[in-house]
Scaffold this motif. Structure first.
Motif, mmCIF file in Angstrom:
data_model
loop_
_atom_site.group_PDB
_atom_site.id
_atom_site.type_symbol
_atom_site.label_atom_id
_atom_site.label_comp_id
_atom_site.label_asym_id
_atom_site.label_seq_id
_atom_site.Cartn_x
_atom_site.Cartn_y
_atom_site.Cartn_z
ATOM 1 N N LEU A 138 -27.664 1.652 20.875
ATOM 2 C CA LEU A 138 -28.606 2.006 21.929
ATOM 3 C C LEU A 138 -30.045 1.795 21.468
ATOM 4 C CD1 LEU A 138 -26.788 5.202 23.202
ATOM 5 C CD2 LEU A 138 -26.834 2.950 24.264
ATOM 6 N N PRO A 139 -30.973 1.634 22.411
ATOM 7 C CA PRO A 139 -32.371 1.377 22.049
ATOM 8 C C PRO A 139 -32.976 2.520 21.241
ATOM 9 C CG PRO A 139 -31.979 0.930 24.380
ATOM 10 C CD PRO A 139 -30.757 1.610 23.865
ATOM 11 N N LYS A 140 -33.970 2.180 20.438
ATOM 12 C CA LYS A 140 -34.675 3.194 19.660
ATOM 13 C C LYS A 140 -35.371 4.172 20.602
ATOM 14 C CE LYS A 140 -35.589 0.234 15.654
ATOM 15 N NZ LYS A 140 -36.639 -0.372 14.797
ATOM 16 N N GLY A 141 -35.406 5.418 20.185
ATOM 17 C CA GLY A 141 -36.063 6.437 20.997
ATOM 18 C C GLY A 141 -35.140 7.136 21.971
ATOM 19 N N MET A 142 -33.881 6.697 22.069
ATOM 20 C CA MET A 142 -32.939 7.363 22.962
ATOM 21 C C MET A 142 -32.659 8.772 22.450
ATOM 22 S SD MET A 142 -29.766 8.502 23.906
ATOM 23 C CE MET A 142 -28.769 8.070 22.491
ATOM 24 N N ARG A 143 -32.784 9.754 23.331
ATOM 25 C CA ARG A 143 -32.540 11.146 22.966
ATOM 26 C C ARG A 143 -31.301 11.635 23.699
ATOM 27 N NH1 ARG A 143 -34.707 13.842 18.874
ATOM 28 N NH2 ARG A 143 -34.738 15.745 20.098
ATOM 29 N N PRO A 144 -30.195 11.890 22.978
ATOM 30 C CA PRO A 144 -28.972 12.338 23.650
ATOM 31 C C PRO A 144 -29.081 13.778 24.130
ATOM 32 C CG PRO A 144 -28.661 12.387 21.287
ATOM 33 C CD PRO A 144 -30.016 11.780 21.522
ATOM 34 N N LYS A 287 -34.103 26.200 19.844
ATOM 35 C CA LYS A 287 -34.772 25.358 18.852
ATOM 36 C C LYS A 287 -34.794 23.905 19.320
ATOM 37 C CE LYS A 287 -34.674 24.221 13.894
ATOM 38 N NZ LYS A 287 -34.437 22.777 13.944
ATOM 39 N N HIS A 288 -33.670 23.450 19.850
ATOM 40 C CA HIS A 288 -33.623 22.077 20.360
ATOM 41 C C HIS A 288 -34.584 21.898 21.529
ATOM 42 C CE1 HIS A 288 -32.183 18.209 21.676
ATOM 43 N NE2 HIS A 288 -31.832 18.708 22.837
ATOM 44 N N ARG A 289 -34.651 22.900 22.421
ATOM 45 C CA ARG A 289 -35.559 22.801 23.566
ATOM 46 C C ARG A 289 -37.011 22.713 23.105
ATOM 47 N NH1 ARG A 289 -38.965 25.563 26.490
ATOM 48 N NH2 ARG A 289 -38.768 27.415 25.171
ATOM 49 N N LEU A 290 -37.374 23.547 22.131
ATOM 50 C CA LEU A 290 -38.752 23.544 21.645
ATOM 51 C C LEU A 290 -39.071 22.261 20.880
ATOM 52 C CD1 LEU A 290 -39.077 27.254 20.476
ATOM 53 C CD2 LEU A 290 -40.074 26.199 22.514
ATOM 54 N N GLU A 291 -38.104 21.752 20.126
ATOM 55 C CA GLU A 291 -38.320 20.484 19.426
ATOM 56 C C GLU A 291 -38.532 19.354 20.420
ATOM 57 O OE1 GLU A 291 -35.827 21.179 15.260
ATOM 58 O OE2 GLU A 291 -34.861 20.225 16.985
ATOM 59 N N ASP A 292 -37.770 19.380 21.509
ATOM 60 C CA ASP A 292 -37.937 18.353 22.532
ATOM 61 C C ASP A 292 -39.285 18.506 23.230
ATOM 62 O OD1 ASP A 292 -36.569 16.129 23.958
ATOM 63 O OD2 ASP A 292 -36.879 17.420 25.694
ATOM 64 N N GLU A 299 -45.881 12.783 22.158
ATOM 65 C CA GLU A 299 -45.903 11.477 22.809
ATOM 66 C C GLU A 299 -47.032 11.387 23.827
ATOM 67 O OE1 GLU A 299 -42.038 10.968 24.467
ATOM 68 O OE2 GLU A 299 -41.078 10.477 22.554
ATOM 69 N N THR A 300 -47.334 12.506 24.483
ATOM 70 C CA THR A 300 -48.425 12.519 25.454
ATOM 71 C C THR A 300 -49.783 12.504 24.766
ATOM 72 O OG1 THR A 300 -47.056 13.741 27.035
ATOM 73 C CG2 THR A 300 -49.437 13.801 27.376
ATOM 74 N N ALA A 301 -49.888 13.238 23.657
ATOM 75 C CA ALA A 301 -51.185 13.394 22.997
ATOM 76 C C ALA A 301 -51.562 12.211 22.120
ATOM 77 C CB ALA A 301 -51.181 14.677 22.158
ATOM 78 N N GLU A 302 -50.592 11.547 21.522
ATOM 79 C CA GLU A 302 -50.903 10.542 20.512
ATOM 80 C C GLU A 302 -51.791 9.411 21.029
ATOM 81 O OE1 GLU A 302 -51.369 8.923 16.941
ATOM 82 O OE2 GLU A 302 -50.519 10.885 17.417
#
Length: 486
Positions: A138-144, A287-292, A299-302
């Motif tokens: 799968l493409p890079k950046g895919m988040r399952p 933890k997963h929710r906060l990491e996401d 991604e928005t700020a960079e």
């Protein structure tokens, strides 16, 4: 045969013991085959896995496997490995237990040749070898995401695998059958895929990327995990969740210290343990929710952060426009609006206030003073371009010395005292992008509106959010001068 070490559960490993003559011989044969058949299959299980730490003892090729409740990456190389795996399956069948198998999908290095006739990048043979599972990388950046309705031990595995490194690869999974040829009838025989694939993690299209496969008989359970997954995480899950769920007798036989026999627990112990497991599951999910959430915020700020601090040209203009828009101002790209570089970069305003021209410039060294003159000329020619849309003043936003870290730059855009004094008599406000950046990262929208539109912007109606208090760390580390013109 029982485990030679009390308390450790034996696990069949489908490769030679690390450092053994068998491993050296296998590596030599694979190296010889390199020039004939392309890169050989890598040895999946490294030699430094802390087995005993997880309450396990590995059984490599040539070792008894019939008493093993689980197999890790069963492999068949040069005719070896098949007998050990068959004894593993036979032992589980004789005991009436589910045979747990962990198989790795894909190759993280990504440089293995692909068969041009194949529709998959990676595949794993399952069960009787007539069925396989595999798919495309799968493409890079895919988040399952966790498969809908997943509960219990498999959900815990999903949460563990979501902690894989951000750049770790994933492969889609689908069941495939096989074909064989009958030598007597000279015909092709199709073998349809057997069993069922149970999704554990899925991609954005709902296709499984981690799954458990079970044959029609239900006597095996294969967990298909992507390459570049830490074995420590999987083995910890095997001992603490998978074996208690599917093969609890294996822990009893080994007298594993990790096994808590529910038949011997008090009501209080069971209640406390259930509550603890529920807490751990909720913590992992949160933890997963906060990491996401953090990932999305980064991604928005960079683009804005990089554009304001190190950008020039279009990147810098777009970053400034996003900041001014976030502060509740109306922002128009004049190059796009006017069809060329006929005026300043942006037209900025707010409800009930006159608009201003904003010129955005980048400079690797000190900012040149003639940039102010350029903005003055834009103010003078604006009435010819848009006579029905007056502007009051102009704002020059400069990313000066952008090859330096922001903390190493001069606070003020301009330093010559005579020139700085002359700015007070001009309809031009000068702002550094570092100053703008610090207001933006602290969400100080009022400061941004005041700097760009003037003091009247504080009382003007705005859709921007309320300015939160600036954190102490930001107050201690100010890279801007604080003056209106600087």
């Amino acid at each position: 045969m029982s485990s030679s070490t009390t308390g450790l559960v034996p696990v069949h490993i489908g490769q030679p013991e690390p450092g053994s003559e068998e491993e050296q011989g296998l590596l030599l044969r694979r190296e010889r085959a390199l020039n004939q058949m392309g890169p050989p299959e890598p040895l999946r299980v490294p030699g430094d896995v802390p087995w005993e730490q997880h309450g396990l003892v590995p059984r490599w090729w040539g070792m008894e496997s019939s008493d093993c409740p689980a197999a890790v990456e069963p492999g068949f190389f040069s005719g070896q490995g098949h007998e050990e795996f068959e004894r593993f399956l036979g032992g589980a069948r004789q005991r009436g237990e589910v045979a747990l198998v962990f198989a790795v999908v894909g190759h993280a290095d990504g440089d293995r040749p692909r068969n041009p006739l194949s529709s998959v990048d990676a595949s794993v043979r399952l069960g009787d070898q007539s069925t396989s599972a595999g798919g495309r990388r799968l493409p890079k950046g895919m988040r399952p995401e966790i498969a809908p309705g997943l509960e219990g031990a498999d959900r815990d595995l999903a949460l563990r695998l979501l902690t894989r490194p951000e750049g770790a690869p994933w492969w889609s999974l689908k069941l495939y059958g096989s074909q064989s040829y009958d030598g007597y009838r000279s015909g092709r025989v199709d073998h349809p895929a057997a069993g069922e694939l149970h999704p554990i993690l899925v991609d954005s299209l709902g296709e499984p990327v981690v799954a458990a496969w079970t044959p029609p008989e239900g006597d095996q359970r294969w967990y298909l995990i992507p390459d570049a997954t830490r074995w420590e995480s999987v083995l910890g899950w095997l001992v603490h969740r998978a074996l208690p769920k599917y093969v609890p007798a294996a822990l009893r036989r080994a007298r594993s210290p990790f096994f808590i026999d529910p038949d011997l627990q008090t009501v209080g112990e069971q209640s406390a343990r259930d509550a603890l497991e529920d807490l751990e599951a909720r913590y992992a999910a949160e933890k997963h929710r906060l990491e996401d959430e953090l990932r999305q915020a980064k991604e928005t700020a960079e683009p804005v952060r990089y554009g304001l601090l190190y950008g020039s040209g279009t990147d810098l203009v777009h970053a400034v426009a996003r900041v001014l828009t976030a502060a509740g101002m109306h922002t128009v790209d004049l190059d796009e609006e006017l069809g060329g570089t006929k005026s300043a970069d942006l037209l900025v305003g707010a409800d009930g206030m006159a608009s201003r021209l904003v010129e955005v410039k980048g400079a690797s060294g000190p900012a040149q003073e003639h940039l102010v003159g350029h903005l003055q000329r834009h103010l003078e020619t604006w009435p010819q371009l848009r006579p029905d849309e007056p502007v009051s003043d102009g704002v020059l936003i400069v990313n000066h010395q952008h090859k330096l870290h922001p903390s190493e730059r001069t606070a003020a855009v301009y330093a010559r005292p005579e020139f700085v004094a002359s700015l007070d008599s001009l309809p031009v406000t000068v702002i550094s992008t570092v100053e703008l950046f610090n207001w933006w990262r602290a969400a100080d929208w009022a400061a941004i509106r005041t700097a760009v539109l003037g003091d009247a912007a504080v009382t003007a109606q705005s859709a921007a959010p309320v300015n939160p208090p600036q954190p102490p760390s930001a107050q201690r580390r100010r890279w801007w001068s604080g003056g209106r013109h600087q």
